[in-house]
Design an enzyme around this catalytic site. Structure first.
Site, mmCIF file in Angstrom:
data_model
loop_
_atom_site.group_PDB
_atom_site.id
_atom_site.type_symbol
_atom_site.label_atom_id
_atom_site.label_comp_id
_atom_site.label_asym_id
_atom_site.label_seq_id
_atom_site.Cartn_x
_atom_site.Cartn_y
_atom_site.Cartn_z
ATOM 1 C CB ALA A 1 15.356 -30.129 4.450
ATOM 2 C CG HIS B 1 15.159 -26.101 15.298
ATOM 3 N ND1 HIS B 1 15.573 -24.964 14.645
ATOM 4 C CD2 HIS B 1 14.012 -25.751 15.950
ATOM 5 C CE1 HIS B 1 14.733 -23.972 14.890
ATOM 6 N NE2 HIS B 1 13.777 -24.426 15.691
ATOM 7 C CG ASP C 1 15.420 -21.104 -2.828
ATOM 8 O OD1 ASP C 1 14.335 -20.778 -2.305
ATOM 9 O OD2 ASP C 1 16.431 -21.391 -2.162
ATOM 10 C CB ALA D 1 26.797 -26.465 12.988
ATOM 11 C CE1 TYR E 1 20.130 -32.460 17.347
ATOM 12 C CE2 TYR E 1 21.212 -32.324 15.217
ATOM 13 C CZ TYR E 1 20.876 -33.035 16.343
ATOM 14 O OH TYR E 1 21.283 -34.340 16.473
ATOM 15 C CD GLU F 1 14.817 -20.503 15.873
ATOM 16 O OE1 GLU F 1 13.892 -20.621 15.051
ATOM 17 O OE2 GLU F 1 16.011 -20.361 15.542
ATOM 18 C CE LYS G 1 12.586 -27.106 2.750
ATOM 19 N NZ LYS G 1 13.821 -26.482 3.283
HETATM 20 C C1 LIG Z 1 13.566 -21.324 10.650
HETATM 21 C C2 LIG Z 1 14.975 -21.860 10.491
HETATM 22 C C3 LIG Z 1 15.529 -22.623 11.517
HETATM 23 C C4 LIG Z 1 16.810 -23.160 11.397
HETATM 24 N N1 LIG Z 1 17.322 -23.892 12.431
HETATM 25 C C5 LIG Z 1 18.547 -24.455 12.320
HETATM 26 C C6 LIG Z 1 19.086 -25.281 13.377
HETATM 27 O O1 LIG Z 1 18.447 -25.473 14.408
HETATM 28 N N2 LIG Z 1 20.314 -25.848 13.187
HETATM 29 C C7 LIG Z 1 21.033 -25.654 12.043
HETATM 30 O O2 LIG Z 1 22.140 -26.202 11.933
HETATM 31 N N3 LIG Z 1 20.560 -24.865 11.031
HETATM 32 C C8 LIG Z 1 19.332 -24.272 11.137
HETATM 33 N N4 LIG Z 1 18.843 -23.495 10.106
HETATM 34 C C9 LIG Z 1 19.688 -23.256 8.927
HETATM 35 C C10 LIG Z 1 19.604 -24.358 7.854
HETATM 36 O O3 LIG Z 1 20.013 -25.602 8.370
HETATM 37 C C11 LIG Z 1 20.516 -23.926 6.704
HETATM 38 O O4 LIG Z 1 19.962 -22.819 6.031
HETATM 39 C C12 LIG Z 1 20.914 -25.014 5.728
HETATM 40 O O5 LIG Z 1 21.984 -24.515 4.905
HETATM 41 C C13 LIG Z 1 19.813 -25.425 4.765
HETATM 42 O O6 LIG Z 1 18.817 -26.072 5.393
HETATM 43 P P1 LIG Z 1 17.414 -26.375 4.649
HETATM 44 O O7 LIG Z 1 16.672 -27.224 5.578
HETATM 45 O O8 LIG Z 1 16.806 -25.130 4.136
HETATM 46 O O9 LIG Z 1 17.971 -27.253 3.400
HETATM 47 P P2 LIG Z 1 17.359 -27.801 2.019
HETATM 48 O O10 LIG Z 1 15.879 -27.626 1.984
HETATM 49 O O11 LIG Z 1 17.885 -29.174 1.826
HETATM 50 O O12 LIG Z 1 17.992 -26.796 0.993
HETATM 51 C C14 LIG Z 1 19.403 -26.521 0.957
HETATM 52 C C15 LIG Z 1 19.820 -26.248 -0.481
HETATM 53 O O13 LIG Z 1 19.677 -27.464 -1.235
HETATM 54 C C16 LIG Z 1 18.792 -27.266 -2.343
HETATM 55 N N5 LIG Z 1 17.994 -28.485 -2.503
HETATM 56 C C17 LIG Z 1 16.971 -28.904 -1.714
HETATM 57 N N6 LIG Z 1 16.503 -30.085 -2.149
HETATM 58 C C18 LIG Z 1 17.238 -30.433 -3.243
HETATM 59 C C19 LIG Z 1 17.256 -31.544 -4.123
HETATM 60 N N7 LIG Z 1 16.374 -32.537 -3.962
HETATM 61 N N8 LIG Z 1 18.178 -31.563 -5.118
HETATM 62 C C20 LIG Z 1 19.065 -30.544 -5.288
HETATM 63 N N9 LIG Z 1 19.099 -29.451 -4.472
HETATM 64 C C21 LIG Z 1 18.200 -29.401 -3.469
HETATM 65 C C22 LIG Z 1 17.936 -26.067 -1.950
HETATM 66 O O14 LIG Z 1 17.399 -25.409 -3.111
HETATM 67 C C23 LIG Z 1 18.927 -25.202 -1.195
HETATM 68 O O15 LIG Z 1 19.745 -24.486 -2.068
HETATM 69 C C24 LIG Z 1 17.563 -22.919 10.201
HETATM 70 C C25 LIG Z 1 17.006 -22.140 9.173
HETATM 71 C C26 LIG Z 1 15.723 -21.612 9.307
HETATM 72 C C27 LIG Z 1 15.139 -20.780 8.199
#
Ligand SMILES: Cc1cc2nc3c(=O)[nH]c(=O)nc-3n(C[C@H](O)[C@H](O)[C@H](O)COP(=O)(O)OP(=O)(O)OC[C@H]3O[C@@H](n4cnc5c(N)ncnc54)[C@H](O)[C@@H]3O)c2cc1C
Length: 287
Positions: free
Chosen positions: A126, A77, A159, A51, A49, A17, A166
């Site tokens: 997501a 990303h 979680d 913030a 990507y 990465e 997802k």
């Molecule tokens: C491998 C990796 C790469 C990353 N790359 C980047 C990057 O390039 N740029 C960046 O800005 N960030 C990046 N991140 C960080 C990520 O964007 C953050 O952790 C962000 O806060 C959550 O993203 P997520 O996709 O896990 O969110 P989600 O899957 O949406 O989850 C976020 C929160 O919402 C909750 N949730 C999910 N779906 C629902 C629903 N339907 N209803 C209610 N609650 C729900 C989840 O339980 C969790 O608590 C990365 C993280 C990882 C692990």
């Protein structure tokens, strides 16, 4: 066009990465890093990507250049925060036209100077982006997984439930970094209990600077075990010893994960190659 889902089906992947460079100097350094890592024959590389979409064009340009000019399979990303559905669809169209077939679909976080950004976007979780990417073209789709739970999750059960939904809509997950196999193994077991057995690639962060990693770990909701912190504390005055210990511990973690049959190893390189190359050589992964 290579889909990561196909690479995963063929055996353990090795991936790196990067983040998009801000200056010409940083761009040249990333070019050197990619050239140094290329002999390891990575299955794919990914580019983060910024913030709130702060690196939209830079991420796109680096991903397309790696895929087309360097010839390594690249994954972009992409985050929901602050984006309209139309902006996301346009970017996905640009990737598809350029032959980029892999997207890591993320919720993202609001930038510190714009806390309201998340509320302004059309998509909030997501899984909504996974669905949009799926309907936009022939992409292989990855998602983020947090072995110790996302910091915003009220509890681990909730979680895992959201993550399983997802991941079932996507093709694979990549985890936040962690330091011992147990949190990863519990994550895979927990997902399986929710009927999700898609590949979960462990994310590996080689520790080259203990205080920096402890700060990252706190932000990411990953525990930095006290017994490991104590080993770093013992050599804190000697940067070479800190690095050597970081490489030794990451090698040991990767070897244990490979023995458990993980689908691949994803290295957070921070745009540097040395620690990753040393770990790969220790593991006999060097091509
Ligand atoms: C491998 C990796 C790469 C990353 N790359 C980047 C990057 O390039 N740029 C960046 O800005 N960030 C990046 N991140 C960080 C990520 O964007 C953050 O952790 C962000 O806060 C959550 O993203 P997520 O996709 O896990 O969110 P989600 O899957 O949406 O989850 C976020 C929160 O919402 C909750 N949730 C999910 N779906 C629902 C629903 N339907 N209803 C209610 N609650 C729900 C989840 O339980 C969790 O608590 C990365 C993280 C990882 C692990």
């Amino acid at each position: 066009m290579t889909h990561i889902a196909e690479l995963l089906a063929a055996g353990p992947t090795t991936s790196f990465e990067f983040f998009p460079p801000k200056t010409d100097e940083a761009a040249a350094a990333l070019e050197r890093t990619i050239a140094e890592l290329a002999p390891l024959d990575p299955s794919f590389v990914s580019v983060t990507y910024g913030a709130g979409g702060s690196t939209r064009e830079r991420t796109r340009d680096v991903v397309i250049s790696i895929e087309r000019t360097i010839g390594i399979t690249a994954m972009a990303h992409l985050t929901c925060v602050g984006h309209s559905r139309q902006q996301l669809t346009q970017l996905l169209g640009e990737y598809e036209a350029a032959g980029v077939a892999n997207i890591l679909a993320l919720a993202g976080d609001a930038p510190p100077d714009d806390p309201e950004a998340a509320a302004r976007g059309d998509l909030h979780h997501a899984i909504e982006l996974v669905e949009l990417v799926r309907s936009s073209g022939d992409f292989s789709i990855g998602v983020a997984a947090h072995p110790e739970g996302h910091p915003r999750s009220p509890d681990l059960y909730t979680d895992r439930r959201h993550l399983a939904d997802k991941l079932n809509a996507a093709d694979f997950a990549i985890t936040q970094f962690f330091f011992e196999p147990a949190p990863y193994l519990r994550l895979v077991e927990g997902l399986s209990a929710f009927g999700c057995d898609k590949p979960v690639i462990p994310g590996i962060m080689p520790v080259t600077n203990a205080s920096q990693v402890q700060r990252f770990a706190q932000l990411a909701g990953a525990a930095f075990p006290a017994h490991l912190a104590a080993r770093f504390d013992a050599v804190t005055e000697d940067p070479d010893a800190v690095r050597a210990l970081g490489v030794e511990l990451a090698t040991e973690l990767c070897a244990r994960l490979l023995a458990e049959g993980v689908p691949g190893l994803h290295f957070y390189t921070l745009n540097r190659s040395t620690a990753t190359r040393e770990i790969a050589a220790n593991l006999g992964l060097a091509g």
